[in-house]
Design a protein around this motif. Sequence first.
Motif, mmCIF file in Angstrom:
data_model
loop_
_atom_site.group_PDB
_atom_site.id
_atom_site.type_symbol
_atom_site.label_atom_id
_atom_site.label_comp_id
_atom_site.label_asym_id
_atom_site.label_seq_id
_atom_site.Cartn_x
_atom_site.Cartn_y
_atom_site.Cartn_z
ATOM 1 N N GLU A 111 4.062 22.746 -47.958
ATOM 2 C CA GLU A 111 3.087 22.303 -48.970
ATOM 3 C C GLU A 111 2.603 23.480 -49.815
ATOM 4 N N LEU A 112 2.308 24.587 -49.130
ATOM 5 C CA LEU A 112 1.854 25.786 -49.843
ATOM 6 C C LEU A 112 2.947 26.326 -50.753
ATOM 7 N N ASP A 113 4.154 26.292 -50.269
ATOM 8 C CA ASP A 113 5.277 26.791 -51.061
ATOM 9 C C ASP A 113 5.454 25.952 -52.337
ATOM 10 N N GLU A 114 5.277 24.637 -52.194
ATOM 11 C CA GLU A 114 5.402 23.760 -53.358
ATOM 12 C C GLU A 114 4.297 24.035 -54.381
ATOM 13 N N GLN A 115 3.086 24.248 -53.885
ATOM 14 C CA GLN A 115 1.965 24.517 -54.789
ATOM 15 C C GLN A 115 2.159 25.849 -55.521
ATOM 16 N N LEU A 116 2.632 26.860 -54.785
ATOM 17 C CA LEU A 116 2.898 28.148 -55.432
ATOM 18 C C LEU A 116 3.984 28.015 -56.484
ATOM 19 N N SER A 117 5.023 27.239 -56.153
ATOM 20 C CA SER A 117 6.107 27.037 -57.116
ATOM 21 C C SER A 117 5.585 26.352 -58.380
ATOM 22 N N THR A 118 4.649 25.390 -58.192
ATOM 23 C CA THR A 118 4.059 24.712 -59.351
ATOM 24 C C THR A 118 3.288 25.702 -60.210
ATOM 25 N N PHE A 119 2.477 26.554 -59.580
ATOM 26 C CA PHE A 119 1.729 27.573 -60.320
ATOM 27 C C PHE A 119 2.661 28.444 -61.153
ATOM 28 N N HIS A 120 3.712 28.933 -60.524
ATOM 29 C CA HIS A 120 4.626 29.847 -61.233
ATOM 30 C C HIS A 120 5.406 29.125 -62.319
ATOM 31 N N PRO B 10 -2.337 18.476 -60.764
ATOM 32 C CA PRO B 10 -2.045 18.623 -59.326
ATOM 33 C C PRO B 10 -2.623 19.897 -58.712
ATOM 34 N N ILE B 11 -2.832 20.911 -59.520
ATOM 35 C CA ILE B 11 -3.319 22.183 -58.960
ATOM 36 C C ILE B 11 -4.690 22.560 -59.526
ATOM 37 N N ALA B 12 -5.320 21.623 -60.213
ATOM 38 C CA ALA B 12 -6.552 21.951 -60.943
ATOM 39 C C ALA B 12 -7.670 22.406 -60.025
#
Length: 572
Positions: free
Chosen positions: A303-312, A203-205
């Motif tokens: 959306e950005l918050d979700e992506q950052l949460s996924t990264f962390h 999802p974040i690749a």
Amino acid sequence: MLTQLTLQNLALVEHAEIQMHQGFNVITGETGAGKSLLLDALQLCLGGRTDAGLIRHGKTSAEAFAEFDLSQLPNAKAWLHAQNYEIDDNCLLIRRQLSQQNGTVRSKVWLNGSPISMSELKTLGNLLVNIHSQHAQHSLLRPQFVMEWLDSATGLNSLATSVHHAFLHYDKLKSQAERLAKDEQLRRQQIQLLENQLADIEPIAQINYQQLEAEYDELSNLENLMQQAAISLQLLDNDSDEPAIMSLLSRVIKLCENQADISQTYADCVEQLYQAQSILSDVSSSLADYGEEQSLDPERLAELDEQLSTFHRLARKYQTTPEQLLVDSADWQNQLDELTAVMSPEALAEEIERAYQAYLTLAKQLDDVRQQHAEKLATVLVERLRLLALPNVQAKFCFETLEKPQSFGLSNIELLFSANVGMPLQPIHKIASGGELSRLALVMQVIDAQGICRYQKEQNNTPTPNSTKQLLVFDEVDVGISGGTAQVVGELLRELGEEQQIIAITHQAQVASQAHQHILVYKTQQEQAQSHLQIISDDAQVQELARMSGGVNITQTTLDHARSLLTNRQNG
């Protein structure tokens, strides 16, 4: 062929130069005279090992020079060309220098004046010279010798090498399959683990973490940023009575312009103030555009918050940092590619079968041709041995099919031998005496040198020249023979010398008398012992042959015998 050999401060030789005959060259001399020094010098020029004892006592260095004519050595010429060595007029000069300092021997070597590595020199040496030592009969007792000799004498070396390589390829694949079978479960587990990890990252690749973080920080602070833009614009320029930067700047410019004609400093300041005014104008435009273009976007922020949460979350899971996460995923992909690139057990099994069939085809061909040539070769061997005082000799190759294929082929090969009437054929290591082994070794070496082409020439009278004519060196291979047998050996070597160059050390007058060129090695005892090399003929050769035949006391009988040896050779 070898045209000249030069020795300088080599052991007992201070300086010597010998021109070599294109045929049969023989070296003789009393025990201890230094007969082997010529071969030592030659071997040095072919990449032989160094020894401090080869440097003449009292000297710090020694040299050996060997000059070859390559006109009948196409393999050597092809190798030199492949290595980018320039050869003019088929002339090759090899120079080997030994030097000694503080007990350490150093070696340098040149080929036509250019340095050459020792490994290259050894490879070239094998193409120039074929040396058969006085201990060759011991090689007959090695299990693989008979097979190696059969292949060499009948021209099957190339096919045997192909079989060897085909077997190694098959064996390598088989070993790989065995390792794969042991590691297959672990490999599949590793593939599954890596695929799961990469699925997590999917999802974040394609997202750059630094850019994501920067956009989130800006969007989450957008309301405040827009307020600050409006305040900044108000301070830069406004229509109210409150002073603004742009209006104040205009007043300053006007004041300085009034003084610019009087002072250059004011003139410079006016120019700089105009630049500042232009820059502030651009800033005002940028802030105005920012305030107009930006708008709050709660959905994008979420959306950005979700992506950052996924990264962390994934960084914590895989014990790394958000910035390093995508770097690690690239490594996982590389590992997965390597694991999946390994051939599957099914595909590898097919590859093994193809490799085995390729080996089997070549091995069957080799086995068939070996058996075809073996009978002919055994016949030639027996004919030659019967001339060497073995009238009742018998020889036969025995092929025993192996249970498992080997790198050397499908059959184990033995040479069965019998020298006496009524005695059964047995492997040579069980039956042959020392004298028989000596004669057998000599004949086998001569047949090897002549090859099957020599046999074909004898059978159908059709000359078939050798493709390459190496110098053949026989180091006392006539040991253990004498009398009429030695005479036959000499005639055999002279006959071979009509086709290619030979150098032989011998103690037998009958052998020496057959030479095209006779080299005498003798030693003088003055202030320091010294060996000398001399090409002899006529009376000097008669004296040497008489010494070899009669020992210390040379009588008229021994002299007459020596002359008769030369006369018989000349008449023959």
